[in-house]
Design a protein around this motif. Structure first.
Motif, PDB file in Angstrom:
ATOM      1  N   GLN A  13      21.098  43.291  34.129  1.00  0.00           N
ATOM      2  CA  GLN A  13      21.594  43.889  35.488  1.00  0.00           C
ATOM      3  C   GLN A  13      20.391  44.084  36.391  1.00  0.00           C
ATOM      4  O   GLN A  13      20.666  43.673  37.720  1.00  0.00           O
ATOM      5  N   ARG A  56      32.590  41.907  38.892  1.00  0.00           N
ATOM      6  CA  ARG A  56      31.738  41.083  37.846  1.00  0.00           C
ATOM      7  C   ARG A  56      31.637  42.039  36.754  1.00  0.00           C
ATOM      8  O   ARG A  56      31.235  43.184  36.520  1.00  0.00           O
ATOM      9  N   GLU A  61      18.576  38.878  42.175  1.00  0.00           N
ATOM     10  CA  GLU A  61      19.171  37.738  42.523  1.00  0.00           C
ATOM     11  C   GLU A  61      20.067  38.041  43.931  1.00  0.00           C
ATOM     12  O   GLU A  61      19.904  37.444  44.789  1.00  0.00           O
ATOM     13  N   ASP A 110      27.943  41.384  46.747  1.00  0.00           N
ATOM     14  CA  ASP A 110      27.113  41.099  45.489  1.00  0.00           C
ATOM     15  C   ASP A 110      25.970  42.233  45.176  1.00  0.00           C
ATOM     16  O   ASP A 110      25.833  42.530  44.039  1.00  0.00           O
ATOM     17  N   ALA A 148      26.055  44.606  41.857  1.00  0.00           N
ATOM     18  CA  ALA A 148      24.638  44.820  41.430  1.00  0.00           C
ATOM     19  C   ALA A 148      24.126  46.086  41.012  1.00  0.00           C
ATOM     20  O   ALA A 148      23.866  46.435  39.779  1.00  0.00           O
ATOM     21  N   ARG A 174      29.965  43.380  33.263  1.00  0.00           N
ATOM     22  CA  ARG A 174      28.570  43.248  32.797  1.00  0.00           C
ATOM     23  C   ARG A 174      28.251  42.336  31.247  1.00  0.00           C
ATOM     24  O   ARG A 174      29.115  42.443  30.414  1.00  0.00           O
ATOM     25  N   ARG A 177      18.003  41.518  36.785  1.00  0.00           N
ATOM     26  CA  ARG A 177      17.706  40.247  37.221  1.00  0.00           C
ATOM     27  C   ARG A 177      18.993  39.907  38.399  1.00  0.00           C
ATOM     28  O   ARG A 177      18.894  39.498  39.232  1.00  0.00           O
ATOM     29  N   ASP A 178      20.431  40.595  37.968  1.00  0.00           N
ATOM     30  CA  ASP A 178      21.485  40.290  38.752  1.00  0.00           C
ATOM     31  C   ASP A 178      21.118  41.054  40.210  1.00  0.00           C
ATOM     32  O   ASP A 178      21.426  40.294  41.333  1.00  0.00           O
TER      33      ASP A 178
END
Length: 578
Positions: A342, A13, A348, A256, A260, A15, A344-345
């Motif tokens: 980042q 993913r 989550e 995930d 992150a 940034r 928050r990612d």
């Protein structure tokens, strides 16, 4: 057991740049959504009554947020110390990544809470008693970390392969017991190879009431007997260690969280490609040296069996220890997660990936746990593998007699695997022990039967040992009729003034000095007869082992220190190099 390959590297993913919007909008909330920033709820980290201050963190909670409750309202949080202050993670297998605070407002805090999946802690028929607190009222903490190989989603199928297993109940692909000492000065992590043949106790599925009978099988199959609570029950029976919590993650969760975090450094001693013509291997492909792995590549590293050392789960466990140690070092040195998006990612990813027991079922509880873990110095973190030996035909492994039990006993007795507890060892100067201060006939001794558990209690043990004490002249002894469960016999006393009396009583019974312990939870000398002494009135020295006198993990546990072994590289099997 065969290991499925991982299909492809996947895409990392990118940034995203933080937008200069109030936090609720950045999180996807709009006025139309009905978002109303009410600040943090009363159980959120940093909450305080209106006009008050956040105050100190709960005991063991680590550093409190610096900015007070106002910092958690509209607007992005400050960049200063963001990674350390907002998130304290040491995640599952990939670490016990733990949330240290909501990133904005009541609704988002509740949203993170709702991400967490919860399950029952123990599905077995009987449980161990929680260890007595030490002289300072502190107790150790044990957390079982489980990595599931479930293919219950398209993403998990893509990452784990074997679409034909989509309807199969997941297996516990990774299992580690994380032991944090009572004083939080050290942490020991013990893995058990997934093919270890063990007794799986009777477990009841809380969803449908189905009862899975007691059986002997590979330990990874315990997850199929009702969920992680049966894996917990299996570990408790095997090790005799009380387990406070569990955390479980699947393939997608690993990817995930690794994305992150932004990458974890790992090292191989030569080029490696975990793949062969028969389809064995994780797909991991690295050149010699150190690499920062994340996303799918991190999952490949953690799942690699073919390509590391002897192509077994033993090498894979060591690779997982290296990864976990590297992540801990990186996070303790200060993460790179200073961008609010980042952060928050990661919040989550972690809360969405985890299944936890009810005792860890909120962001606040994870925050408190993170504080406890953050207190442990990196140099006092040790990873190890249960000492093992091959079973007949080398188709599975078994706990190595003597050495596996010695390792488990260290955890039960809260002795660090690194040998640095100062509780003995070569060259250690021993202080003279006190003698008894109370006449035997006047010493108040309580005898309790602690043989409850999966095998069922050994009836009458308290009365049998009570009669033995009377014969030895301890006429002040009496029994506690309440049945409890513990693996090892213990002789517990209240304070230093009673130590001499307790030691004299232990000597009279033939108990090792390691069984004598001080605890703030008792008011008098208490003998708890454990499952290591189910028959007879003479303590069985051979069965009892060293009574907790081991002070360092055996070499067969292959211990790895998080700081001292920071430059370690995985040994690549020559069959899987290029």
């Amino acid at each position: 057991m065969p290991q499925s390959g991982v299909r492809g590297e996947g895409q990392r993913r990118g940034r995203r740049e933080a937008e200069p919007e109030p936090e609720p909008k950045r999180l996807g909330w709009t006025a139309e959504d009905g978002f109303e920033d009410k600040g943090l709820p009363p159980d959120a980290p940093g909450w305080a009554p209106e006009g008050g201050s956040g105050g100190p963190a709960p005991d063991g909670g680590g550093d409190p947020p610096e900015d007070g409750p106002a910092a958690h309202r509209a607007g992005p949080p400050p960049r200063r110390r963001g990674g350390r202050r907002v998130l304290r993670w040491t995640a599952l297998g990939l670490g016990v990544l733990l949330v240290a605070g909501a990133t904005g407002g009541y609704l988002y805090y509740q949203h993170l809470n709702s991400n967490l999946r919860k399950a029952a802690l123990d599905l077995g028929p009987g449980g161990l008693a929680k260890p007595e607190p030490n002289a300072f009222g502190q107790t150790p903490m044990n957390i079982l970390l489980v990595g599931s190989d479930g293919r219950n989603s398209e993403k998990n199928i893509e990452l784990g392969g074997a679409r034909q297993d989509a309807d199969r109940k997941p297996l516990a692909d990774v299992q580690m017991l994380l032991h944090v000492s009572a004083d939080r000065s050290n942490m020991s992590v013990v893995s058990i190879p997934r093919d270890t043949r063990v007794d799986i106790p009777q477990c009841t599925d809380p969803k449908d009431g189905h009862v899975y009978p007691r059986t002997t099988a590979a330990i990874n199959e315990s997850l199929q007997h009702g969920g992680p609570g049966c894996t917990v029950a299996t570990w408790k029976e095997l090790t005799g260690v009380y387990i406070d919590h569990f955390m479980m993650v699947d393939f997608a969760g690993v990817v995930d969280m690794a994305d992150a975090v932004g990458g974890v450094p790992v090292c191989v001693d030569r080029n490696v490609y975990s793949h062969d013509r028969k389809g064995h291997g994780s797909g991991l492909k690295l050149t010699k040296g150190t690499h920062s792995v994340q996303g799918v590549q991190a999952l490949q590293w953690l799942r690699t069996r073919y390509g590391f050392e002897d192509n077994t789960d033993i090498g894979r466990a060591k690779a997982q220890h290296m990864y976990m140690n590297a992540m801990i070092r990186q996070l303790k040195q200060g993460t790179k997660l200073t961008d609010p998006v980042q952060l928050r990612d990661l919040a989550e990813a972690a809360t969405s990936a985890l299944t936890v027991d009810d005792g860890l079922g909120s962001v606040k509880k994870l925050y408190d746990l993170g504080g406890d873990l953050q207190r442990v110095p990196t140099q006092r973190i040790t990873m190890a593998t249960m000492p093992w030996q091959y079973g007949p035909g080398e188709e599975y492994v078994l706990p190595k007699p003597g050495e596996a039990e010695a390792t488990f006993a260290m955890l039960r007795n809260d002795v660090a695997l690194d040998g640095k507890d100062g509780k003995g060892g070569a060259g250690a100067k021993k202080k003279p022990e006190p003698g008894p201060s109370t006449p035997k006939a006047k010493l108040d001794v309580v005898v309790q039967n602690g043989t409850d558990g999966a095998r069922g209690p050994a009836g009458g043990r308290a009365n049998e040992l009570h009669d033995r004490l009377l014969a030895l002249g301890y006429t002040g002894a009496h029994t506690d009729s309440q049945l409890t469960s513990r693996a090892d016999t213990a002789l517990v006393y209240r304070d230093a003034a009673q130590r001499g009396d307790a030691l004299a009583l232990a000597k009279a019974l033939g108990l090792p000095s390691g069984a004598v312990r001080e605890s703030s939870a008792v008011s008098t000398v208490r003998l708890v007869v454990g499952n290591d002494w189910r028959t007879g009135t003479e303590y069985p020295a051979a069965a009892g082992g060293d009574g907790g006198s081991a002070h360092q993990a055996p070499k067969s546990a292959d211990p790895l220190n998080a700081e001292k072994d920071s430059s370690a590289c995985m040994k690549v099997n020559p069959q899987y190099t290029f």
